[in-house]
Motif scaffolding. Sequence first.
Motif, PDB file in Angstrom:
ATOM      1  N   ASN A 136       0.799  -1.226   0.000  1.00 18.32           N
ATOM      2  CA  ASN A 136       0.000   0.000   0.000  1.00 18.32           C
ATOM      3  C   ASN A 136       0.830   1.273   0.000  1.00 18.32           C
ATOM      4  O   ASN A 136       0.293   2.345  -0.189  1.00 18.32           O
ATOM      5  N   ILE A 137       2.110   1.160   0.352  1.00 16.51           N
ATOM      6  CA  ILE A 137       2.950   2.367   0.419  1.00 16.51           C
ATOM      7  C   ILE A 137       4.204   2.169  -0.409  1.00 16.51           C
ATOM      8  O   ILE A 137       4.577   1.058  -0.735  1.00 16.51           O
ATOM      9  N   GLY A 138       4.831   3.297  -0.719  1.00 15.31           N
ATOM     10  CA  GLY A 138       6.096   3.216  -1.440  1.00 15.31           C
ATOM     11  C   GLY A 138       5.884   2.787  -2.874  1.00 15.31           C
ATOM     12  O   GLY A 138       4.807   2.950  -3.452  1.00 15.31           O
ATOM     13  N   LYS A 139       6.923   2.201  -3.449  1.00 11.96           N
ATOM     14  CA  LYS A 139       6.873   1.816  -4.850  1.00 11.96           C
ATOM     15  C   LYS A 139       6.161   0.474  -4.996  1.00 11.96           C
ATOM     16  O   LYS A 139       6.227  -0.373  -4.111  1.00 11.96           O
ATOM     17  N   SER A 140       5.473   0.296  -6.114  1.00 12.75           N
ATOM     18  CA  SER A 140       4.743  -0.943  -6.379  1.00 12.75           C
ATOM     19  C   SER A 140       5.642  -2.177  -6.199  1.00 12.75           C
ATOM     20  O   SER A 140       6.780  -2.219  -6.656  1.00 12.75           O
TER      21      SER A 140
END
Length: 444
Positions: A136-140
């Motif tokens: 849900n956060i940062g890069k995929s």
Amino acid sequence: MKRLVVLGGGESGVGTAILGQKKGYDVFVSDFGAIKQNYKDVLTQYNISWEDNQHTEDLILNANVVMKSPGIPDKAPIVKKLVEKGIPVISEIEFSYPYTDAVTIGITGSNGKTTTTMLTYHLLKQGGLNVGLGGNIGKSFAWQVAEEHYDCYVLELSSFQLDGIVHYKPHIAIITNISPDHLDRYEYKYENYIASKFRITMNQTEEDYLIYDNDDEAISQWLKNNKINAKPIPFSVKQVLKNGAYLNDKTMEININQEEFMMETAQISLEGKHNLKNAMAATSVAQLMRIRKQTIRESLSNFQGVEHRLEKVLKIQNVQYINDSKATNVNATYFALESMTTPTVWIVGGVDKGNDYTELMALVHEKVKAIICLGVENKKIIDAFGNVVDMMVEVDNMHDAVNTAKHIAEKGDTVLLSPACASFDLFENYEDRGRQFKDAVRNL
């Protein structure tokens, strides 16, 4: 050639498209809304075909597999048609998982998952591990699997992402807590939402671990009635545990696999009872991943916290302004109010997700001197707290909310933005709401 259709052209969608193309799929991205320019550029650069503001059925219903972005509900017409045709619809996590040998740590929960994810990542990174951060956060996650080489990943997983898994299994899973949230996506049945969170452990074996809040009623009930295969590691601030993490007076103690760890809670940088639980969960992971105790202690004492989560903005004329815009449900706001130690001017409101404000009653009575309603429709909040506080004001923009708070607050008070609601009536998202709050405070 197998056909991969990606629904949603955001971070997870574009990442999945890149990984799919690299693994030899014929890839097509379709978004019912507009795709942001930066993502269009990336798709064009990789020669991946895409469309936005529509779903062309002929180009979608011929897929072998479909990756659905977490924001798209199961009841969307295109998703229903795919399911009827028997085409598998999975999440980014499920699609990417087979293409990496990395150990994954999956973290879910109604509240605290971002803080726990960031803290876990911080502990492992400081401990010298080659670690990625995603979900849900940062890069995929998919994008990182396609282009990076990490030995382990810390993934923040929403219930929507867990709904789309079939075989995915984290080596270490964490459930921080469970309280009613997003019930509109679960037929308004709390038990459906709880079951969705527990999908995180469904494929785990006895070689794996499940870390969970032992004080949480929904979690305890589910574990009583269902069997898990993973090794359980509970944490608690209420009782002493033989195995797991607990509070012994003012010391956090953790016993895992006959290994002991102790630390004074006063030295942990995050404040509040709920954050102590987040620290217990993250430290349990660090113990399992064999991070040195000294490194764990240093990391727990220098961790900076998460933006928009009980973030201290400024103190002006001895009034502390706190940005807790990430509190988009009642339970998150409960933690925020619980951690207030001074009279509080509370800014609340937005898009209500079927909130029940009764659990906040005692805290509001004890801590809140005035309420500022920041939303288009505030009736429910006014009905709930009208007789509990002396002062209630309605505003419809952040500038007025902060200026009103400034006039009400006296020396030694706290002004707390903790909306307990989604932000889409007046703001783009909770980040936009939090940034507007910080800008308004800095302009006082």
